[in-house]
Enzyme design. Structure first.
Site, PDB file in Angstrom:
ATOM      1  N   CYS A 255     -85.140  17.696 -42.884  1.00 55.86           N
ATOM      2  CA  CYS A 255     -85.543  16.879 -43.965  1.00 55.86           C
ATOM      3  C   CYS A 255     -86.935  17.595 -44.465  1.00 55.86           C
ATOM      4  O   CYS A 255     -87.496  18.369 -44.040  1.00 55.86           O
ATOM      5  CB  CYS A 255     -85.678  15.469 -43.346  1.00 55.86           C
ATOM      6  SG  CYS A 255     -87.128  15.317 -42.049  1.00 55.86           S
TER       7      CYS A 255
ATOM      8  N   LEU B 280     -81.774  21.166 -31.589  1.00 58.19           N
ATOM      9  CA  LEU B 280     -80.752  21.201 -30.723  1.00 58.19           C
ATOM     10  C   LEU B 280     -80.450  22.532 -30.192  1.00 58.19           C
ATOM     11  O   LEU B 280     -80.020  23.308 -30.994  1.00 58.19           O
ATOM     12  CB  LEU B 280     -79.416  20.654 -30.969  1.00 58.19           C
ATOM     13  CG  LEU B 280     -78.310  20.358 -30.049  1.00 58.19           C
ATOM     14  CD1 LEU B 280     -78.580  19.477 -28.990  1.00 58.19           C
ATOM     15  CD2 LEU B 280     -77.043  20.038 -30.572  1.00 58.19           C
TER      16      LEU B 280
ATOM     17  N   ASN C 293     -79.961  23.969 -40.617  1.00 59.52           N
ATOM     18  CA  ASN C 293     -79.135  23.368 -39.918  1.00 59.52           C
ATOM     19  C   ASN C 293     -77.740  23.996 -39.715  1.00 59.52           C
ATOM     20  O   ASN C 293     -77.001  24.317 -40.839  1.00 59.52           O
ATOM     21  CB  ASN C 293     -78.946  21.804 -40.103  1.00 59.52           C
ATOM     22  CG  ASN C 293     -77.714  21.230 -39.427  1.00 59.52           C
ATOM     23  OD1 ASN C 293     -77.419  21.741 -38.386  1.00 59.52           O
ATOM     24  ND2 ASN C 293     -76.961  20.315 -40.315  1.00 59.52           N
ATOM     25  N   GLY C 294     -77.121  24.389 -38.619  1.00 65.42           N
ATOM     26  CA  GLY C 294     -76.048  25.191 -38.481  1.00 65.42           C
ATOM     27  C   GLY C 294     -75.998  26.392 -37.642  1.00 65.42           C
ATOM     28  O   GLY C 294     -76.869  26.380 -36.764  1.00 65.42           O
ATOM     29  N   GLU C 295     -74.970  27.523 -37.838  1.00 63.30           N
ATOM     30  CA  GLU C 295     -75.067  28.600 -37.177  1.00 63.30           C
ATOM     31  C   GLU C 295     -74.505  29.516 -38.171  1.00 63.30           C
ATOM     32  O   GLU C 295     -73.534  29.434 -38.951  1.00 63.30           O
ATOM     33  CB  GLU C 295     -74.100  28.321 -36.093  1.00 63.30           C
ATOM     34  CG  GLU C 295     -74.147  27.191 -35.152  1.00 63.30           C
ATOM     35  CD  GLU C 295     -75.408  27.497 -34.081  1.00 63.30           C
ATOM     36  OE1 GLU C 295     -75.873  28.610 -34.162  1.00 63.30           O
ATOM     37  OE2 GLU C 295     -75.779  26.764 -33.193  1.00 63.30           O
TER      38      GLU C 295
ATOM     39  N   ASP D 250     -80.704  33.300 -34.913  1.00 58.54           N
ATOM     40  CA  ASP D 250     -79.941  33.445 -36.324  1.00 58.54           C
ATOM     41  C   ASP D 250     -80.991  32.856 -37.530  1.00 58.54           C
ATOM     42  O   ASP D 250     -80.560  33.523 -38.701  1.00 58.54           O
ATOM     43  CB  ASP D 250     -78.533  32.837 -36.352  1.00 58.54           C
ATOM     44  CG  ASP D 250     -78.584  31.249 -35.928  1.00 58.54           C
ATOM     45  OD1 ASP D 250     -79.421  30.838 -35.353  1.00 58.54           O
ATOM     46  OD2 ASP D 250     -77.636  30.730 -36.252  1.00 58.54           O
TER      47      ASP D 250
ATOM     48  N   SER E 281     -63.482  22.706 -32.513  1.00 59.79           N
ATOM     49  CA  SER E 281     -62.547  21.582 -32.854  1.00 59.79           C
ATOM     50  C   SER E 281     -61.552  22.111 -33.985  1.00 59.79           C
ATOM     51  O   SER E 281     -61.854  23.337 -34.597  1.00 59.79           O
ATOM     52  CB  SER E 281     -63.271  20.342 -33.517  1.00 59.79           C
ATOM     53  OG  SER E 281     -62.477  19.242 -33.578  1.00 59.79           O
ATOM     54  N   GLY E 282     -60.197  21.657 -34.013  1.00 62.24           N
ATOM     55  CA  GLY E 282     -59.412  22.147 -34.947  1.00 62.24           C
ATOM     56  C   GLY E 282     -59.306  21.801 -36.314  1.00 62.24           C
ATOM     57  O   GLY E 282     -58.173  22.170 -36.964  1.00 62.24           O
TER      58      GLY E 282
END
Length: 618
Positions: free
Chosen positions: A5, A49, A73-75, A98, A354-355
């Site tokens: 943020c 996280l 935020n993310g990968e 990363d 997850s799919g």
């Protein structure tokens, strides 16, 4: 992975308090640590996280000169490849995260950095020398990114609730968003349910400089069928690309598990991943045996399975918490099931696969069969179809009525995605619309995308995929995947939604996606290599939530009726119409459950964000 943020503008004595309040609203996205950065021009906040480089991946992260700063935020799954290339160009890396590849990548490529990234991401880079805030969102919209221009300042966050903490913003319900929501069942417009707060759309980046915002699109998913390959060759391509994506998505310094339902997508996924744990939820007497299936498959694949049976009482109790975490109302009943399975997974791991995305990429939804089932109508002249549609419209609700109506309605008028709740006439009847608000709006939302699809000569199946990828996938599927996992400080990764895998999927001819017998034909044949035949060929069911049955029960009926008679309901709806709809469903005259649920979820959300209803932590 995290929550971000921040805001631009001249910093003041209360900037730290403002940023801290914004960050506190998203602690659930990053409970491991926090970080802040202030400069003459920007304030950046971060909740972490820890997933990769646990010791040194702290943010906001700076370059050596401290003139480039990022919150992310993310990968970035190909960060090692990017890092190796940048090292060859002379860059020195201080850690193994990363995040640092974004810093040096920006130094090398500028805004073209986005073309080098493979992953899920929402980030903001502050260029101290140029006084530029550069933000971007990933290709398919896996990670959320919200922003608003408030008092000439850019204010942004991973969740809307952060932006609501910024002084000067005054909450107001966006009635256009509500109008469209009643049809789509999710927030479909770029402007959110909060007037003045927007989504940075997938495949876009922004530049904010000197009080001016510029937004550009860097990626758009398009289809280009490649003819001449056999089904066997397509199976090999899909399998190789899937395994490659799964391997990239397993990169982590913590354990990675997977969600598992009874569908072919998650089943194929767990057959190709190197983790050991799977997580499943189901309902009492659901008739679909999700948990039994997951346990059998997990045992066959030598995996551990952990399950949770959701009771009706638990489901209804958690609804306010679900709508709070969603930020905007969502009427997809399965998001509650996702809330529970993510909660179970978070007890043991920080990351799950997850799919999501396989249906949009490979043609998996049952409704994609529709162009085949409606083929007879292609031979009927348009004037005759108009007459048939008129007769069917006034006819009683008998078997075959809906088939005729759909067959006599052009695709762009009948298909807005996998959910279609209220049509425009029904919205005008049930909602208190301002006199100046247009009654015809659906084609204004999807029309330009249909125009692009028609200009590209897509067949009807591919048009439906294209619409779903630009609306349903973003506004429903991926939003609930992120928000429900992050509610429990859990990172959800979606290997099927990979830009390299899409390069294969976008070229598959329709005949290898949909035929008279099945959906996702080539994909299922691929899954056949690793799964029992009855699993790979299993018809798509979606997640079975017995909403229709519950609403007919007195306790649930009375709860919804009270909401429909509330002051909030009367502000936005013709409550008499709501009660008629509810009573018709309870009497068993017609299944109105999806329409009822759509309105009810909005009212639950409105009660939280505009009436001050407290949300119990569950």
């Amino acid at each position: 992975m995290c929550g971000i943020c921040g805001f631009t503008g001249q910093q003041s004595d209360d900037s730290k308090e403002i940023l801290t309040n914004m960050m506190n609203k998203i602690i659930h996205r990053g409970p491991d640590s926090e970080g802040q950065y202030f400069d003459d021009g920007i304030a950046l906040g971060f909740r972490r996280l820890s997933i990769i480089d646990l010791d040194y991946g702290h943010q906001p992260m700076k370059n050596a000169n401290e003139d480039i700063v990022v919150v992310f935020n993310g990968e970035i799954y190909n960060y090692k490849d990017i890092k190796a290339d940048l090292i060859k160009k002379g860059y020195t890396f201080a850690n193994n995260s990363d995040t640092e590849c974004l810093i040096h990548g920006y130094e090398e490529y500028g805004t073209d950095l986005v073309y080098h990234l493979r992953g899920m991401f929402a980030f903001v880079i502050w260029d101290k020398k140029k006084k530029i805030a550069f933000g971007a969102r990933d290709h398919f919209g896996i990670k959320p990114f919200y922003y608003g221009i408030i008092n000439n300042h850019l204010v942004f966050g991973s969740e809307i609730k952060s932006i609501l903490e910024y002084p000067g913003y005054e909450k107001e319900v966006n009635l256009e968003a509500l109008q469209a929501y009643l049809t789509f069942q999710y927030s479909v417009l770029p402007e959110t349910f909060f007037k003045g707060i927007f989504k940075l759309m997938p495949g876009h980046y922004m530049i904010f400089k000197d009080g001016k915002l510029e937004i550009n699109r860097y990626f758009e998913p398009t289809f280009e069928p490649e003819e001449g390959l056999t089904i066997g060759e397509w199976i090999d391509r899909i399998d190789k690309a899937t395994k490659d994506s799964v391997d990239y998505h397993m990169i982590s310094d913590v354990e990675v598990a997977s969600l598992l339902s009874s569908g072919v997508d998650s089943s194929y996924l767990v057959s190709r991943f190197s983790g050991k744990k799977t997580f499943t939820v189901g309902f009492e007497n659901d008739g679909y045996a999700e948990i039994d299936y997951a346990k059998k498959l997990s045992k066959k694949l030598d995996l551990e399975n952990y399950d949770k049976t959701i009771t009706p009482e638990e489901y209804w109790k958690v609804l306010p918490s679900v709508q709070y975490h969603m930020d905007e109302p969502l009427a997809d009943a399965s998001c509650v099931a996702l809330y529970f399975v993510d909660k179970e997974a978070a007890k043991q791991v920080k990351v799950v696969l997850s799919g999501e995305g396989a249906d949009e990429f490979f043609g998996g939804y049952n409704i994609y069969h529709e162009p085949f089932s409606l083929k007879p109508f292609n031979k009927i002249p348009k004037p005759v179809k108009q007459v048939l549609k008129g007769i069917a419209t006034i006819a009683p609700d008998i078997k075959g009525k809906n088939y005729i109506l759909r067959g006599c309605t052009p695709l762009r008028d009948r298909f807005v995605g996998n959910a279609f709740r209220f049509n425009e006439k029904e919205v005008a009847k049930v909602m208190r619309l301002p006199k100046d608000m247009p009654r015809k709006y659906i084609n204004k939302i999807t029309g330009s995308y249909y125009d692009k699809a028609e200009n590209a000569n897509y067949d009807d199946v591919t048009k439906m995929q294209y619409i779903d990828m630009n609306f349903w996938l973003i506004g429903d599927i991926l939003l609930k995947a992120d928000k429900m996992s992050m509610a429990h400080s859990l990172e959800s990764r979606v290997p099927f939604l990979d830009k390299e895998l899409f390069e294969v999927a976008r070229k598959i001819p329709t005949e290898f996606k949909i035929n008279n017998k099945t959906t996702k034909y080539a994909f299922r044949q691929c899954a056949n290599k690793y799964l029992p035949k009855e699993v790979a060929s299993k018809k798509k069911l979606g997640f079975p939530v017995p909403i229709a049955k519950w609403i007919r029960q007195d306790d649930c009926y009375n709860k919804i009726k009270a909401a429909f008679n509330s002051e909030g309901a009367n502000k936005f709806f013709n409550t008499d119409e709501l009660i008629k709809m509810l009573d018709k469903h309870k009497a068993g005259k017609k299944d109105m459950s999806k329409k009822i649920w759509t309105v009810y979820m909005f009212l639950v959300w409105y009660d939280i964000y505009f009436c001050g209803a407290q949300v119990e932590k569950i």
